[in-house]
Design an enzyme around this catalytic site. Structure first.
Site, PDB file in Angstrom:
ATOM      1  NE  ARG A 133      -3.439  -2.558   2.966  1.00  0.00           N
ATOM      2  CZ  ARG A 133      -3.090  -3.587   3.664  1.00  0.00           C
ATOM      3  NH1 ARG A 133      -2.236  -3.565   3.998  1.00  0.00           N
ATOM      4  NH2 ARG A 133      -4.263  -4.199   3.796  1.00  0.00           N
ATOM      5  CE1 TYR A 149      -6.602  -8.225  -7.112  1.00  0.00           C
ATOM      6  CE2 TYR A 149      -6.697  -8.505  -4.660  1.00  0.00           C
ATOM      7  CZ  TYR A 149      -6.033  -7.285  -5.767  1.00  0.00           C
ATOM      8  OH  TYR A 149      -5.820  -6.301  -5.305  1.00  0.00           O
ATOM      9  CE  LYS A 199      -6.900  -0.774   5.187  1.00  0.00           C
ATOM     10  NZ  LYS A 199      -7.765  -1.079   4.573  1.00  0.00           N
ATOM     11  CG  HIS A 226      -4.787   1.090  -4.533  1.00  0.00           C
ATOM     12  ND1 HIS A 226      -4.463   0.927  -2.820  1.00  0.00           N
ATOM     13  CD2 HIS A 226      -5.964  -0.148  -4.279  1.00  0.00           C
ATOM     14  CE1 HIS A 226      -4.567  -0.640  -2.808  1.00  0.00           C
ATOM     15  NE2 HIS A 226      -5.721  -0.491  -2.797  1.00  0.00           N
ATOM     16  NE  ARG A 244      -2.654  -3.789  -1.022  1.00  0.00           N
ATOM     17  CZ  ARG A 244      -2.030  -4.252  -0.088  1.00  0.00           C
ATOM     18  NH1 ARG A 244      -1.687  -4.637  -0.371  1.00  0.00           N
ATOM     19  NH2 ARG A 244      -3.458  -4.880   0.217  1.00  0.00           N
ATOM     20  CG  HIS A 304      -5.920  -9.078   1.226  1.00  0.00           C
ATOM     21  ND1 HIS A 304      -5.760  -9.482   0.117  1.00  0.00           N
ATOM     22  CD2 HIS A 304      -5.873  -7.442   1.205  1.00  0.00           C
ATOM     23  CE1 HIS A 304      -5.839  -8.311  -0.774  1.00  0.00           C
ATOM     24  NE2 HIS A 304      -5.993  -7.453  -0.264  1.00  0.00           N
TER      25      HIS A 304
END
Length: 309
Positions: free
Chosen positions: A158, A285, A182, A250, A253, A276
Protein backbone atom coordinates in the site's frame (compact mmCIF):
# COMPACT_ATOMS: atom_id res chain seq x y z
CA UNK A 1 -23.77 17.27 20.66
CA UNK A 2 -23.97 17.47 24.44
CA UNK A 3 -20.68 17.70 26.39
CA UNK A 4 -20.93 14.17 27.85
CA UNK A 5 -21.27 12.60 24.38
CA UNK A 6 -18.52 14.83 23.02
CA UNK A 7 -16.11 13.58 25.69
CA UNK A 8 -17.00 9.95 25.03
CA UNK A 9 -16.60 10.49 21.29
CA UNK A 10 -13.06 11.83 21.82
CA UNK A 11 -12.18 8.85 24.04
CA UNK A 12 -13.58 6.47 21.40
CA UNK A 13 -11.51 8.09 18.62
CA UNK A 14 -8.37 7.80 20.77
CA UNK A 15 -9.12 4.11 21.27
CA UNK A 16 -9.47 3.57 17.52
CA UNK A 17 -6.16 5.30 16.84
CA UNK A 18 -3.99 3.96 19.67
CA UNK A 19 -5.45 0.65 20.79
CA UNK A 20 -7.04 -0.70 17.63
CA UNK A 21 -4.40 1.09 15.53
CA UNK A 22 -6.73 1.96 12.67
CA UNK A 23 -5.26 4.12 9.93
CA UNK A 24 -5.60 7.91 10.34
CA UNK A 25 -7.87 8.04 7.25
CA UNK A 26 -10.23 5.45 8.73
CA UNK A 27 -10.38 7.29 12.05
CA UNK A 28 -11.04 10.55 10.20
CA UNK A 29 -13.83 8.93 8.17
CA UNK A 30 -15.46 7.45 11.30
CA UNK A 31 -15.26 10.81 13.06
CA UNK A 32 -16.90 12.54 10.10
CA UNK A 33 -19.68 9.94 9.88
CA UNK A 34 -20.49 10.18 13.60
CA UNK A 35 -20.45 13.97 13.42
CA UNK A 36 -22.98 13.84 10.56
CA UNK A 37 -25.11 11.43 12.60
CA UNK A 38 -25.07 13.75 15.61
CA UNK A 39 -26.04 16.70 13.39
CA UNK A 40 -28.98 14.63 12.16
CA UNK A 41 -29.93 13.69 15.74
CA UNK A 42 -29.93 17.36 16.77
CA UNK A 43 -32.75 17.93 14.26
CA UNK A 44 -34.38 14.55 14.84
CA UNK A 45 -34.51 14.97 18.64
CA UNK A 46 -34.93 18.76 18.63
CA UNK A 47 -31.75 19.27 20.64
CA UNK A 48 -28.09 18.27 20.93
CA UNK A 49 -27.89 14.53 21.71
CA UNK A 50 -26.21 13.27 24.87
CA UNK A 51 -25.11 9.80 25.88
CA UNK A 52 -28.58 8.99 27.28
CA UNK A 53 -30.25 9.99 24.01
CA UNK A 54 -27.94 7.77 21.96
CA UNK A 55 -28.51 4.89 24.38
CA UNK A 56 -32.24 4.98 23.69
CA UNK A 57 -32.12 5.00 19.90
CA UNK A 58 -34.16 2.40 18.01
CA UNK A 59 -33.67 0.87 14.54
CA UNK A 60 -36.23 3.35 13.16
CA UNK A 61 -33.96 6.25 14.18
CA UNK A 62 -31.02 4.77 12.29
CA UNK A 63 -33.23 4.08 9.25
CA UNK A 64 -34.33 7.73 9.27
CA UNK A 65 -30.69 8.84 9.26
CA UNK A 66 -29.79 6.53 6.36
CA UNK A 67 -32.86 7.66 4.42
CA UNK A 68 -31.87 11.32 4.83
CA UNK A 69 -28.32 10.58 3.69
CA UNK A 70 -29.61 8.64 0.68
CA UNK A 71 -31.84 11.58 -0.29
CA UNK A 72 -28.71 13.73 -0.12
CA UNK A 73 -27.05 11.53 -2.74
CA UNK A 74 -24.97 9.16 -0.58
CA UNK A 75 -24.39 5.77 -2.19
CA UNK A 76 -24.60 2.34 -0.63
CA UNK A 77 -20.86 2.15 0.09
CA UNK A 78 -20.86 5.52 1.86
CA UNK A 79 -23.95 4.59 3.87
CA UNK A 80 -22.42 1.26 4.87
CA UNK A 81 -19.24 2.91 6.09
CA UNK A 82 -21.26 5.52 7.99
CA UNK A 83 -23.25 2.80 9.73
CA UNK A 84 -20.00 1.00 10.61
CA UNK A 85 -18.69 4.14 12.33
CA UNK A 86 -21.89 4.61 14.32
CA UNK A 87 -21.88 0.95 15.37
CA UNK A 88 -18.27 1.27 16.49
CA UNK A 89 -19.12 4.22 18.74
CA UNK A 90 -22.14 2.42 20.20
CA UNK A 91 -20.07 -0.72 20.87
CA UNK A 92 -17.58 1.48 22.73
CA UNK A 93 -20.40 3.00 24.82
CA UNK A 94 -21.79 -0.48 25.41
CA UNK A 95 -18.45 -1.68 26.78
CA UNK A 96 -18.53 1.34 29.10
CA UNK A 97 -21.99 0.26 30.29
CA UNK A 98 -23.62 3.38 28.84
CA UNK A 99 -25.61 2.10 25.85
CA UNK A 100 -27.06 -0.89 24.05
CA UNK A 101 -25.74 -1.33 20.51
CA UNK A 102 -28.46 -3.83 19.51
CA UNK A 103 -30.54 -1.22 17.67
CA UNK A 104 -27.74 -0.32 15.27
CA UNK A 105 -26.71 -3.95 14.77
CA UNK A 106 -30.29 -4.97 13.99
CA UNK A 107 -30.12 -2.78 10.89
CA UNK A 108 -28.81 -4.40 7.70
CA UNK A 109 -26.15 -2.41 5.91
CA UNK A 110 -27.11 -1.24 2.40
CA UNK A 111 -26.07 -3.68 -0.31
CA UNK A 112 -23.13 -2.64 -2.45
CA UNK A 113 -22.32 -4.05 -5.85
CA UNK A 114 -19.01 -5.87 -6.08
CA UNK A 115 -16.46 -3.83 -7.97
CA UNK A 116 -13.38 -5.49 -9.38
CA UNK A 117 -10.01 -3.76 -9.04
CA UNK A 118 -8.58 -2.43 -12.28
CA UNK A 119 -4.95 -3.48 -12.56
CA UNK A 120 -2.57 -2.35 -15.26
CA UNK A 121 -1.35 -4.80 -17.86
CA UNK A 122 2.12 -6.23 -17.31
CA UNK A 123 3.48 -3.97 -20.06
CA UNK A 124 1.87 -0.86 -18.58
CA UNK A 125 3.17 -1.65 -15.08
CA UNK A 126 6.71 -2.13 -16.39
CA UNK A 127 6.42 1.14 -18.34
CA UNK A 128 5.37 3.00 -15.18
CA UNK A 129 8.21 1.78 -12.98
CA UNK A 130 10.71 2.27 -15.82
CA UNK A 131 9.60 5.74 -16.95
CA UNK A 132 12.05 7.63 -14.76
CA UNK A 133 14.19 8.83 -17.68
CA UNK A 134 11.16 10.20 -19.53
CA UNK A 135 9.89 12.24 -16.59
CA UNK A 136 13.15 13.09 -14.84
CA UNK A 137 13.31 16.42 -13.05
CA UNK A 138 15.92 16.57 -10.29
CA UNK A 139 17.71 13.21 -10.50
CA UNK A 140 17.16 12.35 -6.83
CA UNK A 141 13.41 13.11 -7.06
CA UNK A 142 13.12 10.98 -10.19
CA UNK A 143 14.95 8.18 -8.35
CA UNK A 144 12.66 8.60 -5.34
CA UNK A 145 9.50 8.34 -7.42
CA UNK A 146 10.85 5.32 -9.26
CA UNK A 147 11.72 3.61 -5.95
CA UNK A 148 8.26 4.19 -4.46
CA UNK A 149 6.41 3.02 -7.57
CA UNK A 150 8.68 -0.03 -7.83
CA UNK A 151 7.84 -0.95 -4.22
CA UNK A 152 4.12 -0.73 -4.99
CA UNK A 153 4.34 -3.01 -8.00
CA UNK A 154 7.32 -5.18 -7.02
CA UNK A 155 6.20 -5.86 -3.43
CA UNK A 156 2.45 -5.17 -3.56
CA UNK A 157 2.68 -2.51 -0.85
CA UNK A 158 0.00 0.00 0.00
CA UNK A 159 1.28 3.54 -0.58
CA UNK A 160 1.08 4.21 3.18
CA UNK A 161 3.27 1.15 3.81
CA UNK A 162 5.87 2.23 1.25
CA UNK A 163 6.07 5.76 2.66
CA UNK A 164 6.41 4.43 6.23
CA UNK A 165 9.55 2.41 5.40
CA UNK A 166 12.74 3.35 7.24
CA UNK A 167 16.32 3.12 5.94
CA UNK A 168 17.78 -0.35 6.26
CA UNK A 169 14.44 -2.16 6.57
CA UNK A 170 15.07 -4.08 3.36
CA UNK A 171 17.06 -7.10 4.49
CA UNK A 172 19.66 -7.46 1.71
CA UNK A 173 20.91 -10.79 3.04
CA UNK A 174 17.45 -12.39 3.16
CA UNK A 175 16.22 -10.35 0.16
CA UNK A 176 13.04 -9.54 2.05
CA UNK A 177 11.15 -6.72 3.68
CA UNK A 178 9.16 -6.79 6.91
CA UNK A 179 6.07 -4.62 6.42
CA UNK A 180 3.74 -3.29 9.10
CA UNK A 181 0.26 -3.05 7.58
CA UNK A 182 -3.30 -2.40 8.72
CA UNK A 183 -4.03 -3.14 12.35
CA UNK A 184 -0.31 -3.22 13.14
CA UNK A 185 0.05 -6.66 11.53
CA UNK A 186 3.46 -7.49 10.09
CA UNK A 187 4.28 -9.63 7.08
CA UNK A 188 7.41 -10.67 5.23
CA UNK A 189 7.58 -9.78 1.54
CA UNK A 190 10.31 -10.91 -0.91
CA UNK A 191 12.16 -8.04 -2.58
CA UNK A 192 13.23 -8.37 -6.22
CA UNK A 193 16.74 -7.22 -7.25
CA UNK A 194 15.20 -4.43 -9.37
CA UNK A 195 13.36 -3.12 -6.30
CA UNK A 196 16.46 -3.21 -4.11
CA UNK A 197 18.43 -1.42 -6.82
CA UNK A 198 15.77 1.31 -7.20
CA UNK A 199 15.75 1.98 -3.44
CA UNK A 200 19.56 1.95 -3.27
CA UNK A 201 19.76 4.44 -6.14
CA UNK A 202 17.39 6.79 -4.33
CA UNK A 203 19.39 6.49 -1.10
CA UNK A 204 22.59 7.25 -3.01
CA UNK A 205 21.20 10.40 -4.66
CA UNK A 206 19.02 11.78 -1.82
CA UNK A 207 20.56 15.07 -0.59
CA UNK A 208 19.14 14.72 2.94
CA UNK A 209 20.45 12.73 5.89
CA UNK A 210 18.29 9.60 6.21
CA UNK A 211 18.17 8.77 9.92
CA UNK A 212 17.48 5.13 10.70
CA UNK A 213 14.47 5.98 12.90
CA UNK A 214 12.76 8.25 10.37
CA UNK A 215 10.83 7.51 7.14
CA UNK A 216 13.06 6.78 4.15
CA UNK A 217 11.28 8.83 1.50
CA UNK A 218 11.48 12.63 1.63
CA UNK A 219 9.79 15.53 -0.07
CA UNK A 220 11.61 18.25 -1.97
CA UNK A 221 12.36 20.15 1.28
CA UNK A 222 13.41 17.14 3.29
CA UNK A 223 10.16 16.53 5.12
CA UNK A 224 8.28 13.22 5.12
CA UNK A 225 6.98 12.44 1.63
CA UNK A 226 3.20 12.74 1.34
CA UNK A 227 1.00 10.33 -0.70
CA UNK A 228 -0.38 13.22 -2.77
CA UNK A 229 3.07 13.73 -4.35
CA UNK A 230 3.14 10.15 -5.65
CA UNK A 231 -0.49 10.42 -6.77
CA UNK A 232 0.42 13.52 -8.81
CA UNK A 233 3.37 11.64 -10.28
CA UNK A 234 0.99 8.92 -11.46
CA UNK A 235 -1.18 11.58 -13.08
CA UNK A 236 1.87 12.70 -15.06
CA UNK A 237 2.54 9.07 -15.94
CA UNK A 238 -0.99 8.65 -17.28
CA UNK A 239 -0.54 11.64 -19.55
CA UNK A 240 2.96 10.71 -20.73
CA UNK A 241 2.29 7.01 -21.27
CA UNK A 242 -1.33 7.19 -22.45
CA UNK A 243 -2.65 5.20 -19.46
CA UNK A 244 -6.31 5.08 -18.36
CA UNK A 245 -7.69 7.12 -15.45
CA UNK A 246 -7.74 3.93 -13.38
CA UNK A 247 -3.91 3.88 -13.39
CA UNK A 248 -3.35 5.01 -9.80
CA UNK A 249 -0.67 4.10 -7.23
CA UNK A 250 -3.08 1.56 -5.73
CA UNK A 251 -3.58 0.02 -9.17
CA UNK A 252 0.08 -1.03 -9.04
CA UNK A 253 -0.70 -3.09 -5.91
CA UNK A 254 -3.66 -4.63 -7.74
CA UNK A 255 -1.36 -5.37 -10.67
CA UNK A 256 1.12 -7.13 -8.36
CA UNK A 257 -1.64 -9.49 -7.15
CA UNK A 258 -3.23 -10.07 -10.56
CA UNK A 259 0.05 -10.79 -12.32
CA UNK A 260 1.12 -13.21 -9.58
CA UNK A 261 -2.18 -15.05 -9.91
CA UNK A 262 -1.89 -15.17 -13.70
CA UNK A 263 1.63 -16.57 -13.31
CA UNK A 264 0.42 -19.46 -11.19
CA UNK A 265 0.58 -17.99 -7.66
CA UNK A 266 -1.87 -19.50 -5.19
CA UNK A 267 -4.40 -17.36 -3.35
CA UNK A 268 -3.14 -18.18 0.16
CA UNK A 269 0.37 -16.99 -0.69
CA UNK A 270 -0.96 -13.84 -2.39
CA UNK A 271 -3.14 -13.18 0.67
CA UNK A 272 -0.03 -13.30 2.89
CA UNK A 273 1.96 -11.05 0.56
CA UNK A 274 -0.82 -8.44 0.40
CA UNK A 275 -1.49 -8.53 4.14
CA UNK A 276 -5.21 -9.27 3.74
CA UNK A 277 -6.89 -10.43 6.93
CA UNK A 278 -9.42 -12.52 5.01
CA UNK A 279 -8.96 -14.78 2.01
CA UNK A 280 -12.27 -13.48 0.63
CA UNK A 281 -10.62 -10.08 0.13
CA UNK A 282 -7.93 -11.69 -2.02
CA UNK A 283 -10.40 -13.85 -3.96
CA UNK A 284 -11.59 -10.78 -5.88
CA UNK A 285 -8.49 -11.26 -8.06
CA UNK A 286 -9.84 -14.57 -9.37
CA UNK A 287 -12.64 -12.50 -10.92
CA UNK A 288 -10.12 -10.10 -12.42
CA UNK A 289 -8.11 -12.96 -13.89
CA UNK A 290 -11.20 -14.67 -15.32
CA UNK A 291 -12.25 -11.39 -16.94
CA UNK A 292 -8.82 -11.06 -18.53
CA UNK A 293 -8.91 -14.64 -19.82
CA UNK A 294 -12.27 -14.00 -21.48
CA UNK A 295 -10.92 -10.82 -23.08
CA UNK A 296 -8.00 -12.81 -24.54
CA UNK A 297 -10.40 -15.52 -25.72
CA UNK A 298 -12.66 -12.97 -27.42
CA UNK A 299 -9.68 -11.41 -29.18
CA UNK A 300 -7.78 -14.52 -30.20
CA UNK A 301 -10.12 -17.46 -30.63
CA UNK A 302 -11.38 -18.03 -34.21
CA UNK A 303 -14.89 -18.82 -32.95
CA UNK A 304 -15.00 -16.31 -30.13
CA UNK A 305 -18.19 -14.78 -31.45
CA UNK A 306 -20.14 -17.99 -30.88
CA UNK A 307 -18.87 -19.17 -27.48
CA UNK A 308 -21.51 -17.32 -25.47
CA UNK A 309 -25.17 -16.62 -26.04
Amino acid sequence: MAPDLSRKREAWLATLAHERRLSPKTVEAYERDVRQFCTFLTRHLAGPPGVADVAELRPADFRAFLAERRRGGAGARTLGRGLAGIRSLLKYLEREGLANAAGAHALRAPRTGKSLPRPLSARQAVDVVGARAQLAEEPWIAARNAAVLTLLYGCGLRISEALALKPGEIDAARQSLRVTGKGGKTRLVPVLPATREAVAEYERLCPFHLASNEPLFRGARGKVLQPAIIQREMQRMRSALGLPETATPHALRHSFATHLLAGGGDLRTIQELLGHASLSTTQVYTGVDTTRLLEIYDTAHPRAGTHRS
